[in-house]
Design a protein around this motif. Sequence first.
Motif, PDB file in Angstrom:
ATOM      1  N   UNK A 125       0.836  -1.207   0.000  1.00 33.11           N
ATOM      2  CA  UNK A 125       0.000   0.000   0.000  1.00 33.11           C
ATOM      3  C   UNK A 125       0.870   1.256   0.000  1.00 33.11           C
ATOM      4  N   UNK A 126       1.949   1.202   0.761  1.00 31.94           N
ATOM      5  CA  UNK A 126       2.900   2.317   0.814  1.00 31.94           C
ATOM      6  C   UNK A 126       3.504   2.554  -0.584  1.00 31.94           C
ATOM      7  N   UNK A 127       3.922   1.460  -1.228  1.00 34.28           N
ATOM      8  CA  UNK A 127       4.503   1.587  -2.580  1.00 34.28           C
ATOM      9  C   UNK A 127       3.466   2.106  -3.573  1.00 34.28           C
ATOM     10  N   UNK A 128       2.250   1.671  -3.402  1.00 32.03           N
ATOM     11  CA  UNK A 128       1.171   2.057  -4.317  1.00 32.03           C
ATOM     12  C   UNK A 128       0.900   3.558  -4.262  1.00 32.03           C
ATOM     13  N   UNK A 129       1.188   4.161  -3.113  1.00 36.07           N
ATOM     14  CA  UNK A 129       0.925   5.597  -2.955  1.00 36.07           C
ATOM     15  C   UNK A 129       2.078   6.463  -3.455  1.00 36.07           C
ATOM     16  N   UNK A 130       3.250   5.877  -3.679  1.00 35.64           N
ATOM     17  CA  UNK A 130       4.378   6.688  -4.175  1.00 35.64           C
ATOM     18  C   UNK A 130       4.171   7.033  -5.644  1.00 35.64           C
ATOM     19  N   UNK A 131       4.326   8.313  -5.975  1.00 35.64           N
ATOM     20  CA  UNK A 131       4.229   8.736  -7.370  1.00 35.64           C
ATOM     21  C   UNK A 131       5.307   9.765  -7.658  1.00 35.64           C
ATOM     22  N   UNK A 132       5.696   9.834  -8.901  1.00 38.69           N
ATOM     23  CA  UNK A 132       6.633  10.880  -9.316  1.00 38.69           C
ATOM     24  C   UNK A 132       5.927  12.231  -9.264  1.00 38.69           C
ATOM     25  N   UNK A 133       6.585  13.189  -8.636  1.00 40.09           N
ATOM     26  CA  UNK A 133       6.026  14.542  -8.512  1.00 40.09           C
ATOM     27  C   UNK A 133       7.006  15.531  -9.137  1.00 40.09           C
ATOM     28  N   UNK A 134       6.461  16.391  -9.978  1.00 42.86           N
ATOM     29  CA  UNK A 134       7.314  17.316 -10.748  1.00 42.86           C
ATOM     30  C   UNK A 134       7.043  18.778 -10.439  1.00 42.86           C
ATOM     31  N   UNK A 135       6.236  19.048  -9.425  1.00 44.96           N
ATOM     32  CA  UNK A 135       5.994  20.441  -8.982  1.00 44.96           C
ATOM     33  C   UNK A 135       6.032  20.455  -7.454  1.00 44.96           C
ATOM     34  N   UNK A 136       6.835  21.378  -6.924  1.00 45.02           N
ATOM     35  CA  UNK A 136       7.053  21.410  -5.475  1.00 45.02           C
ATOM     36  C   UNK A 136       6.623  22.752  -4.881  1.00 45.02           C
ATOM     37  N   UNK A 137       6.165  22.715  -3.628  1.00 45.24           N
ATOM     38  CA  UNK A 137       5.907  23.955  -2.882  1.00 45.24           C
ATOM     39  C   UNK A 137       7.253  24.602  -2.530  1.00 45.24           C
ATOM     40  N   UNK A 138       7.192  25.875  -2.088  1.00 52.25           N
ATOM     41  CA  UNK A 138       8.441  26.577  -1.745  1.00 52.25           C
ATOM     42  C   UNK A 138       9.024  26.132  -0.398  1.00 52.25           C
TER      43      UNK A 138
END
Length: 174
Positions: free
Chosen positions: A8-21
Amino acid sequence: MDENAFLNFLNKRRSIRAFKDNMVDESKLSKILQACNLAPSSGGLQTFEIYHIKNKEIKKSLVLAAKDQALIAQAPLLLVFCANPSRSVERFGERSQFFSVQDATIAAVYAQLTIHALGLSTVWIGAFDEKKVSEILHLPQGQRPVAIIPIGYENEKPKEKTTRGSKDLLHTID
Ligand SMILES: Cc1cc2nc3c(=O)[nH]c(=O)nc-3n(C[C@H](O)[C@H](O)[C@H](O)COP(=O)(O)O)c2cc1C
């Protein structure tokens, strides 16, 4: 751990390409490094190095060396994982080249999963000009950049993930 908890932990990991400051605490960087230090490696020799890039000009140069992927400079924390075959060449000879790339890759995967566990996000950046990145970072002779890992707090919702499906991965040889 519950038998489904890790999946379930692995299933929630996704590549993210926009970050907050928001900045990333030093304590979180320390945890990421502790995880990398626990990664399996060829002969236990840990034939990889991790560069923490703070300099803004260097970040901009890395963006150019990586097909203009601006998120590299936008992430509040930036790590570059490099293979260092010189740490095992005496023991493994030519094979140290291959092993060190694997060591750096595994360490970067450990980092990626720890980043996820810490409530942070990342995307693996592999599309870059290896020679240019080596020059920008003034890597010692023989070291090879393997993965650029920008880290920060998620500022986008990833699209639905499609995969081959677990059964398609397996080829049974009787
Ligand atoms: C070896 C490798 C190289 C990658 N290079 C890039 C890259 O340069 N830029 C990028 O945006 N994503 C890159 N990715 C991320 C993949 O696009 C992403 O992992 C894939 O689409 C699956 O999505 P997910 O991570 O959300 O599961 C790379 C991933 C790997 C493993």
